[in-house]
Design an enzyme around this catalytic site. Structure first.
Site, short mmCIF file in Angstrom:
data_model
loop_
_atom_site.label_atom_id
_atom_site.label_comp_id
_atom_site.label_asym_id
_atom_site.label_seq_id
_atom_site.Cartn_x
_atom_site.Cartn_y
_atom_site.Cartn_z
N SER A 16 -13.48 84.58 87.68
CA SER A 16 -15.05 84.33 88.09
C SER A 16 -15.03 82.89 88.44
O SER A 16 -16.04 82.74 89.39
CB SER A 16 -15.53 84.39 86.92
N ARG A 68 11.00 80.67 81.13
CA ARG A 68 9.79 79.14 81.78
C ARG A 68 10.61 79.17 82.83
O ARG A 68 9.88 78.27 83.84
CB ARG A 68 9.12 78.77 80.41
N MET A 93 -3.43 82.35 82.45
CA MET A 93 -2.61 82.57 81.04
C MET A 93 -0.88 81.99 80.78
O MET A 93 0.02 83.22 79.96
CB MET A 93 -2.90 83.85 80.83
N ARG A 94 -0.25 81.25 81.28
CA ARG A 94 0.79 80.71 81.41
C ARG A 94 1.25 78.86 81.15
O ARG A 94 0.70 78.18 81.33
CB ARG A 94 1.59 81.03 82.12
N ASN A 110 -7.42 71.73 85.22
CA ASN A 110 -7.59 73.54 84.38
C ASN A 110 -8.97 72.72 83.71
O ASN A 110 -9.48 72.26 84.47
CB ASN A 110 -6.30 72.62 83.44
N HIS A 112 -11.33 74.96 80.16
CA HIS A 112 -11.40 74.63 79.27
C HIS A 112 -12.17 75.16 79.28
O HIS A 112 -13.02 74.34 78.54
CB HIS A 112 -10.09 74.33 78.23
N SER A 139 -14.52 72.49 79.83
CA SER A 139 -13.77 71.53 80.11
C SER A 139 -13.42 70.99 81.43
O SER A 139 -12.18 71.84 81.56
CB SER A 139 -12.97 70.81 79.20
N THR A 144 -1.75 66.81 82.15
CA THR A 144 -1.05 66.78 81.80
C THR A 144 -0.10 67.42 80.70
O THR A 144 0.20 68.49 80.80
CB THR A 144 -0.81 65.30 81.27
N LEU A 147 -0.58 70.42 76.32
CA LEU A 147 -1.16 71.53 76.29
C LEU A 147 -3.01 70.90 76.05
O LEU A 147 -4.01 71.16 75.45
CB LEU A 147 -0.97 72.61 75.25
N ASP A 148 -3.73 71.38 77.50
CA ASP A 148 -5.15 71.72 77.20
C ASP A 148 -5.05 69.97 76.69
O ASP A 148 -6.79 69.70 75.82
CB ASP A 148 -6.22 72.41 75.76
N GLN A 176 -21.19 77.69 83.38
CA GLN A 176 -21.50 76.00 82.82
C GLN A 176 -19.46 76.07 83.40
O GLN A 176 -19.79 74.96 85.05
CB GLN A 176 -21.36 75.79 81.15
N GLU A 177 -19.12 76.96 83.12
CA GLU A 177 -18.04 76.60 84.52
C GLU A 177 -17.67 76.97 85.56
O GLU A 177 -17.42 75.72 86.39
CB GLU A 177 -17.08 77.71 83.94
C1 GRF Z 1 -12.27 81.27 81.84
O1 GRF Z 1 -12.98 80.93 80.32
C2 GRF Z 1 -11.40 79.22 81.54
O2 GRF Z 1 -12.09 78.55 80.74
C3 GRF Z 1 -10.10 79.90 80.75
O3 GRF Z 1 -10.07 80.60 81.16
C4 GRF Z 1 -10.89 81.47 81.42
C5 GRF Z 1 -11.17 82.39 83.04
O4 GRF Z 1 -11.90 82.87 83.77
N1 GRF Z 1 -9.29 78.93 81.14
P1 GRF Z 1 -12.06 83.51 84.86
O5 GRF Z 1 -10.88 84.55 85.16
O6 GRF Z 1 -12.06 82.27 86.16
O7 GRF Z 1 -13.35 84.61 84.60
#
Ligand code: GRF
Length: 216
Positions: A16, A68, A93-94, A110, A112, A139, A144, A147-148, A176-177
């Site tokens: 999304s 990895r 998700m890695r 990134n 988060h 955020s 870097t 992590l996060d 908001q993202e």
């Molecule tokens: C989001 O919540 C983002 O903050 C996190 O992973 C999720 C990804 O969601 N890193 P989408 O696949 O963009 O819907």
């Protein structure tokens, strides 16, 4: 006209945020151009979103690699085919190796779902509710090796409402993202945002430690 900024987006799921970026980069006055979307999962719905938008896609299954380092080396090779100025992690998700992170130093973003430095890692909405926080949010940060933990670019603050569940809160944070990620990518593409020696800089000025703050 400002030169185009080639962007490669990495995803693992629904995409999304990718969709928000696709929508925001359609307009001619935004110099960011998504050249490719790469997923480590073949079933990520974000791949369909990219294909619908006519964007090149690639699947690189991490399970097919011996560790990895090997996966990240192949990932770098795949990404660099598209000569990116910016690499955007959008629900990828890695955990990335230091080699990968260093290769894209200053051009890796990134997003988060928390007000970093609070709640690094997973289950952020539930953890904010359990802590009784009045405010939660999301955020965007430069990546870097921590992590996060990289310098913050922009945060959106989302008030917690009485009766919120992790799901209801997640929905408002997600909205908001979709606002702050396109903003940060556009700033970068316009040459307004960069990673300086002491943190993120916008228009030549250091951003506050929280990044640019948006209250909702
Ligand atoms: C989001 O919540 C983002 O903050 C996190 O992973 C999720 C990804 O969601 N890193 P989408 O696949 O963009 O819907």
């Amino acid at each position: 006209m400002t030169a185009r900024c080639n962007v490669v987006v990495l995803i693992s799921g629904s995409g999304s945020n990718l969709q928000a970026l696709i929508d925001s980069t359609r307009s001619d006055d935004n110099p960011a151009r998504i050249r490719a979307v790469i997923s480590n999962r073949g079933d990520a719905y974000g791949l369909t979103r990219a294909q619908n938008a006519g964007i090149a896609t690639q699947v690189l299954d991490h399970k097919a690699f011996d560790g990895r380092e090997a996966f990240d080396a192949a990932l770098i090779e795949a990404i660099d085919t598209f000569s990116p100025h910016l690499v955007v992690l959008a629900g990828f998700m890695r955990i990335l190796t230091p080699t990968f992170v260093r290769h894209y130093a200053g051009r890796l973003l990134n997003i988060h779902p928390s007000l970093l430095p609070l709640y690094k890692g997973l289950h952020t909405h539930q953890r904010a509710l359990e802590a009784g926080d009045a405010e939660h949010g999301c955020s965007v940060h430069f990546v870097t090796e921590e992590l996060d933990g990289g310098p913050l670019v922009v945060q959106a603050i989302v008030p917690v409402q009485a009766g919120d569940t992790p799901e209801s809160l997640a929905m408002r944070v997600h909205a908001q993202e979709h606002r702050i990620y396109p903003l940060a990518v556009r700033w970068f593409a316009e040459g307004r945002l960069c990673l300086g020696e002491h943190g993120a800089m916008l228009d030549g000025q250091p951003l506050p430690a929280t990044g640019y703050l948006i209250r909702t």
